[in-house]
Write a protein that holds these residues in place. Sequence first.
Motif, PDB file in Angstrom:
ATOM      1  N   LEU A 267     -74.881  -5.198  27.488  1.00  0.00           N
ATOM      2  CA  LEU A 267     -74.568  -5.875  28.693  1.00  0.00           C
ATOM      3  C   LEU A 267     -74.313  -4.644  29.842  1.00  0.00           C
ATOM      4  N   ASP A 268     -73.942  -3.530  29.475  1.00  0.00           N
ATOM      5  CA  ASP A 268     -73.760  -2.316  30.331  1.00  0.00           C
ATOM      6  C   ASP A 268     -75.147  -1.666  30.886  1.00  0.00           C
ATOM      7  N   GLY A 269     -75.795  -2.594  31.631  1.00  0.00           N
ATOM      8  CA  GLY A 269     -77.261  -2.180  32.078  1.00  0.00           C
ATOM      9  C   GLY A 269     -77.422  -0.826  32.459  1.00  0.00           C
ATOM     10  N   SER A 270     -76.457  -0.372  33.322  1.00  0.00           N
ATOM     11  CA  SER A 270     -76.433   1.093  34.131  1.00  0.00           C
ATOM     12  C   SER A 270     -76.606   2.177  33.110  1.00  0.00           C
ATOM     13  N   LYS A 271     -75.656   2.011  32.047  1.00  0.00           N
ATOM     14  CA  LYS A 271     -75.531   2.929  30.921  1.00  0.00           C
ATOM     15  C   LYS A 271     -76.751   3.005  30.133  1.00  0.00           C
ATOM     16  N   MET A 272     -77.212   1.761  29.830  1.00  0.00           N
ATOM     17  CA  MET A 272     -78.416   1.725  28.979  1.00  0.00           C
ATOM     18  C   MET A 272     -79.565   2.292  29.742  1.00  0.00           C
ATOM     19  N   MET A 273     -79.778   2.221  30.927  1.00  0.00           N
ATOM     20  CA  MET A 273     -80.814   2.713  31.608  1.00  0.00           C
ATOM     21  C   MET A 273     -80.870   4.245  31.703  1.00  0.00           C
TER      22      MET A 273
END
Length: 263
Positions: free
Chosen positions: A78-84
């Motif tokens: 759910l932490d989209g920025s870290k995943m990207m």
Amino acid sequence: MKTLQQIMIALASVTLCGACQWGNNTLPMADVLKTDSVGARIDDGKGLYHISAEFAKTPAIAEWMSEMLGGTYEGDYLDGSKMMDYYAGEQKKNMLKDFEVDIDDEAFEERASMLQFNARFIKDYETPRYVTYNLTEDIYCGGAHGSYLIYGQTFRKSDGRRITWDILKDQYSDEFQGILKDGLKEYFEVDSDEKLQECFLNPDHIYLVPLPQQPPFFKEDGVHFVYQQYEIAAYAFGLPSFVVSYDRIRPFLNVTGQRLIGE
């Protein structure tokens, strides 16, 4: 005797537990799926690696995004920025590693700067029952041409289920094969089975047209069928694709599929 407050807490607990039927950290999707723009970009003179997403803090969709980008991210979905950020770095590392195998050291630095990876997730269509996401990837590895891919995925909102070809029935019937052939004939702009056969990489596909490797995705105009480059036809033909209207495909949908599209 339970107090009114105790009863209300108990009812709320039952409601939440009933909602958490899949995954360890998942609730059904909202009627209108809210998204945030997230992304990552690496441009270091040795290539360009860019990922962007209309990101929904919904585990089913976030997990799918992670899997489409490689499925190696171990952090919070759910932490989209870290995943990207993670996947942009992984894409750079993997592309450089693969590219280095095919090129000598003297030319590596110059040609590696041509490497490009662009991926974009968008929320493409939404109804009260389902939401459809698309992923496009544009990849160039320094060869004669790059590659362009389109993936779609429809999610059922009630539980986050990914819709696959399991929703079909009678897919090997002459009638359904006729639907596939009609769609491909329109795409290739041919008017006979003989001419369609000439478009296939495997001529035997004229006798049993395969379904696309990627799942169907649902939009306003019907169910979308998309074949990737080289899947059934040569690179020059692009991505063979077509749309089957809901009226035409309804007889070939099982109950799950019919309930998804509604009346």
